[in-house]
Design a protein around this motif. Structure first.
Motif: not given
Lengths: 187, 710
Positions: A2-4, A6-7, A9, A96, A131
């Motif tokens: 999820e964090t990846l 968001e980053t 995006k 990301a 990442a």
């Protein structure tokens, strides 16, 4: 993941790419079909749409699309690409840190659909998100392919008075669609 | 300096479009670059790039062979050549062999270096540049003015006119429309071209790969649509391993345009299919053109660490005034001066090297860790050796170096200047000297120099001693700054001695390429200053401090005078700039400030050598704050004021606009007082405000601190 996402995006949107995320392949196809309608795509020069082969088309995809969007062509020739308004392809990886798509573009079709049309739609499996670039370039190495393309946002220039202008020689819109269900890259 | 060059500089300086565009860009660049590097350890990345590129520079021949072998194993043809003419002939012959009528090119500095287009056109081949900026200047029959943004000197109105005259009438000065027009026109060229020519940003020996970085997407079309791809690659682009690409890819977009990554990066390895399915003919030309020679030069080898980001241009206070065209046809700015001297000839750099004011901005941002200012000094030195010093310059150094004659002359001058001097300023000078006082007043020569004034100062005996190295400006124009230094040190219980045999620090000679003169200065000063038994050698001039701490040794090293190095290092260990020493004394509790002082606002100007060579930007601010001043930061506080020692005398037309910008920034800080640690900056900025009429006081930090300490 999820964090990846968001980053990715945030970074991709910062360079004027459009980022979407859908659960299934079917949803992704419908997304593209809608876009083609919205763009008034038809089988005339300058208004066509082409889709380069990818694993997402294996299975029911091609048939479904041909049915729903008859104007869509899977035959990628130089002329078809030059005449297309929308080019669709599948990316192998997403990075990301920079909002970048990574594509094995040795097959000329991959390059034609992502260079000549003014809109490039890139589908990518959400699980293909990493990442950073070094991680991806360990997977996709020049020893395996003759042409690796990194794509970060649409084509841009600031060559006149340093004013940022989107869409010079390449696409003026880059629409990235993450598909959760899609697990493989292009190969 | 040749008058034609001076003329081209003046044309550029008077081009408001150019200086406006470059000025605005350099301000935006600073911010964009900083933002792009957020979360990245720039020092670590650039150390990696230096390691990768310097290792490659040691093995260029070997890497070129490895590259050739690996690229050819993948179907490419690799042609190695050290001769630009051979490169041009190879490409033209290839074009003829395949009946090529139209070539599309993406940006390649190497091709511009050898003037490839003219050669192909003369051979009957049409050549179209496709990078928008390159296309514009090709249509306008100009050369690039910036390595990354070739048409930055042109306005949209000028571009419109070029399109109207050269392509199709009816265009209007609307940037989006102009870009769209270019897209349409060039699209046909891409589709009809028989050959595509590119450069490469990196060539990887291990895999035989080319890495091509663009934003517009033209390189992808150039390498996809025509059946033949020719890449011209300077051998300095070679790196050993594929992993070596990473740090360059991290730094290049960030340093060049403030982007995390450019829109497109293509990594091409060997033959790929054409649009008709046939394998693409890929020719890679590894071009030497004096790069191997450069790699063998112990000083200039580091210039091969350049990744062509052009950040040295973007931060240069001179480049943003004069733009790229004064530098010549291909490579521009700081690194361009060095590359021109090598790829073209040393003589070609004779004029352009004089543009460098030695502020050090470029050295701090260079992702290849190239000491550009030092290399430009080395060019100066070699030019001076090759051509000899000018007669006038020789005479000046002869005087400066003869301490007695020099001091006697200055004393005479303090009397003879009377017709020109008023309130401590010289506002007008006659004849050919008038340029020097047109934009800023010069300080009058003090009636009593510091060396004489010093003898009258009553000092308490101290346990510790410091030697004061005044430098010429404090000695002869600003003795009150010297007095303030003595006062401050006395309060810390330090007794100050003034070794009478000290002389000029040699910076003027060194910065003019006269290293032998500088070495003599160094020797005299070392003898004078080491003769005293002192704990510190303190100077209130950053340029002098840099001479004492670093340049004496560097000059000896350059001249192979290794026997002198030990004493130079002894002196260097004791030498300190005023603010750093005072901060240390405050931290040790040996100096304290009067309580409850509210002295109002001050804005602080960072002098080039203090900030970038001595790394002292916090100490003076902290001291001024503790004294009771409120610091109001100005924009571009660490940008050069245009003084540059004798630079402002040699190139007053450039010094003046740099100063003008500094004055604007100081005024905008809205403080009645500007502080700085360098008497040279005080001379320039105070003289500027004297002409300008603004009521802003300009002072050396030492003077502001002296009576605020207990």
């Amino acid at each position: 993941m999820e964090t990846l996402f968001e980053t990715f995006k945030a970074r991709a949107e910062a360079v004027s790419a459009e980022v979407h995320r859908l659960a299934t392949q079917r949803e992704a196809f419908d997304f593209v079909i809608n876009l083609l309608q919205e763009q008034g795509v038809e089988d005339v020069p300058g208004r066509g749409a082409i889709w380069a082969d990818g694993t997402i088309l294996k299975g029911f995809g091609k048939k479904y699309l041909a049915n729903e969007a008859p104007c869509l062509s899977f035959e990628i020739t130089r002329q078809a690409a030059a005449d297309a308004k929308v080019g669709i392809s599948q990316a192998d990886w997403a990075v990301a840190a920079t909002g970048t798509l990574v594509v094995d573009a040795a097959q000329v079709e991959q390059r034609l659909v992502s260079t000549l049309p003014s809109i490039h739609v890139a589908l990518v499996g959400t699980s293909r998100l990493r990442a950073d670039l070094p991680t991806v370039l360990k997977q996709l190495h020049p020893s395996q392919t003759g042409y690796i393309s990194l794509i970060t946002g649409p084509s841009r220039t600031a060559d006149i008075e340093r004013v940022l202008t989107i869409g010079v020689h390449g696409p003026e819109r880059l629409i990235i669609v993450f598909v959760d269900e899609l697990e493989r890259g292009n190969a | 300096m040749k008058s034609a060059f001076r003329e081209s500089v003046n044309v550029a300086l008077n081009n408001a479009n150019l200086t406006g565009a470059l000025g605005r860009f350099s301000e935006a660049y600073r911010i964009g670059r900083a933002k792009a590097y957020e979360g990245i350890d720039f020092e670590a990345v650039r150390a990696q790039i230096r390691d990768v590129k310097s290792a490659a520079a040691c093995h260029l021949d070997e890497l070129a062979e490895t590259f050739k072998r690996n690229a050819e194993a993948r179907g490419a043809k690799v042609f190695r050549s050290s001769d630009p003419l051979q490169v041009k002939e190879y490409i033209l012959a290839l074009a003829k062999e395949h009946g090529v009528k139209l070539v599309v090119k993406s940006k390649s500095m190497a091709s511009e270096e050898i003037h490839l287009n003219a050669h192909l056109q003369a051979g009957g081949v049409e050549v179209e540049e496709t990078d928008l900026g390159e296309w514009i200047i090709q249509l306008a029959h100009q050369t690039p003015s910036h390595m990354v943004m070739p048409a930055i000197h042109m306005t949209k109105e000028e571009v419109t006119e070029v399109f109207n005259n050269e392509v199709e009438p009816g265009q209007v000065p609307d940037i989006a429309k102009l870009v769209k027009f270019a897209r349409g026109k060039l699209r046909a060229k891409f589709l009809n071209a028989d050959m595509g020519i590119t450069g490469a940003n990196i060539a990887v020996a291990e895999t035989g790969s080319l890495v091509i970085i663009t934003n517009e997407g033209n390189a992808r079309l150039v390498t996809t649509l025509p059946k033949i791809h020719v890449a011209i690659v300077g051998i300095e682009k070679l790196v050993e391993a594929f992993d070596d690409v990473q740090p360059i890819l991290t730094a290049l977009p960030r340093s060049a345009t403030g982007q995390l990554l450019t829109s497109y990066v293509s990594i091409i390895t060997g033959q790929v299919p054409n649009t008709d399915g046939s394998p693409k003919e890929l020719h890679i030309i590894l071009m030497d053109n004096k790069r191997s020679e450069m790699a063998r030069d112990p000083k200039f080898k580091q210039a091969l660490q350049c990744i062509r980001c052009a950040s040295c241009l973007n931060v240069c206070p001179v480049f943003r005034l004069v733009g790229g065209h004064v530098f010549g046809k291909t490579y521009t700015g700081g690194i361009g001066t060095i590359l021109t001297a090598w790829f073209d000839e040393l003589k070609k750099a004779e004029d352009i090297q004089s543009l460098c004011i030695q502020c050090g901005n470029c050295k701090v941002v260079c992702p290849g860790m190239i000491d550009i200012p030092e290399l430009i000094l080395e060019l100066r030195r070699r030019l001076a050796v090759e051509q000899g010093q000018g007669v006038v310059q020789k005479a000046i150094f002869a005087v400066v170096n003869n301490r007695r004659v020099f001091h006697a002359m200055l004393r005479t001058a303090s009397i003879t200047q009377k017709p020109f001097a008023k309130d401590g300023f010289i506002r007008h000078l006659p004849f050919f000297l008038s340029d020097l006082t047109e934009f800023r007043s010069l300080p009058a020569i003090a009636p009593v120099p510091f060396r004489d004034l010093f003898k009258e100062i009553q000092q308490p005996k101290g346990k510790e001693k410091a030697a004061f190295y005044s430098g010429c400006l404090i000695d002869f124009s600003y003795p009150e700054m010297g007095k303030a230094v003595v006062e401050v040190l006395n309060k810390a219980g330090i007794e100050v001695v003034f070794p009478d045999k000290q002389t000029c620090c040699g910076a003027p000679a060194r910065y003019s390429g006269a290293y032998e003169v500088a070495a003599q200065n160094a020797q005299d000063n070392i003898e004078a200053l080491l003769a005293e038994d002192v704990k510190y050698v303190v100077s209130a001039c950053p340029t002098c401090t840099v001479a004492l701490k670093q340049e004496f040794a560097a000059t000896f090293e350059s001249l192979g005078m290794t026997g002198r190095l030990e004493d130079a290092k002894k002196l260097a260990a004791k030498a300190m700039d005023f603010s750093t020493l005072v901060k240390q004394l405050v931290d040790e509790g040996r100096l304290s400030f009067k309580e409850g002082q509210d002295l109002g606002k001050v804005t602080y100007h960072d002098s080039c050598h203090l900030k970038r060579t001595l790394n002292a930007s916090e100490a003076p601010r902290e001291l001024l704050g503790k004294a009771g001043y409120e610091i109001s930061e100005m924009s571009e506080c660490d940008m050069c004021c245009g003084m540059g020692g004798s630079y402002s005398l040699k190139l007053p037309e450039i010094s003046a606009p740099i100063l003008a910008r500094k004055l604007v920034n100081i005024k905008a800080a809205d403080a009645p007082l500007a502080a700085m640690d360098c008497p040279g900056c005080v001379m320039q900025i105070r003289g500027g405000f004297d002409k300008d009429g603004a009521k802003i006081a300009v002072e050396h930090t030492a003077r502001l601190l002296a009576d605020r300490l207990q």
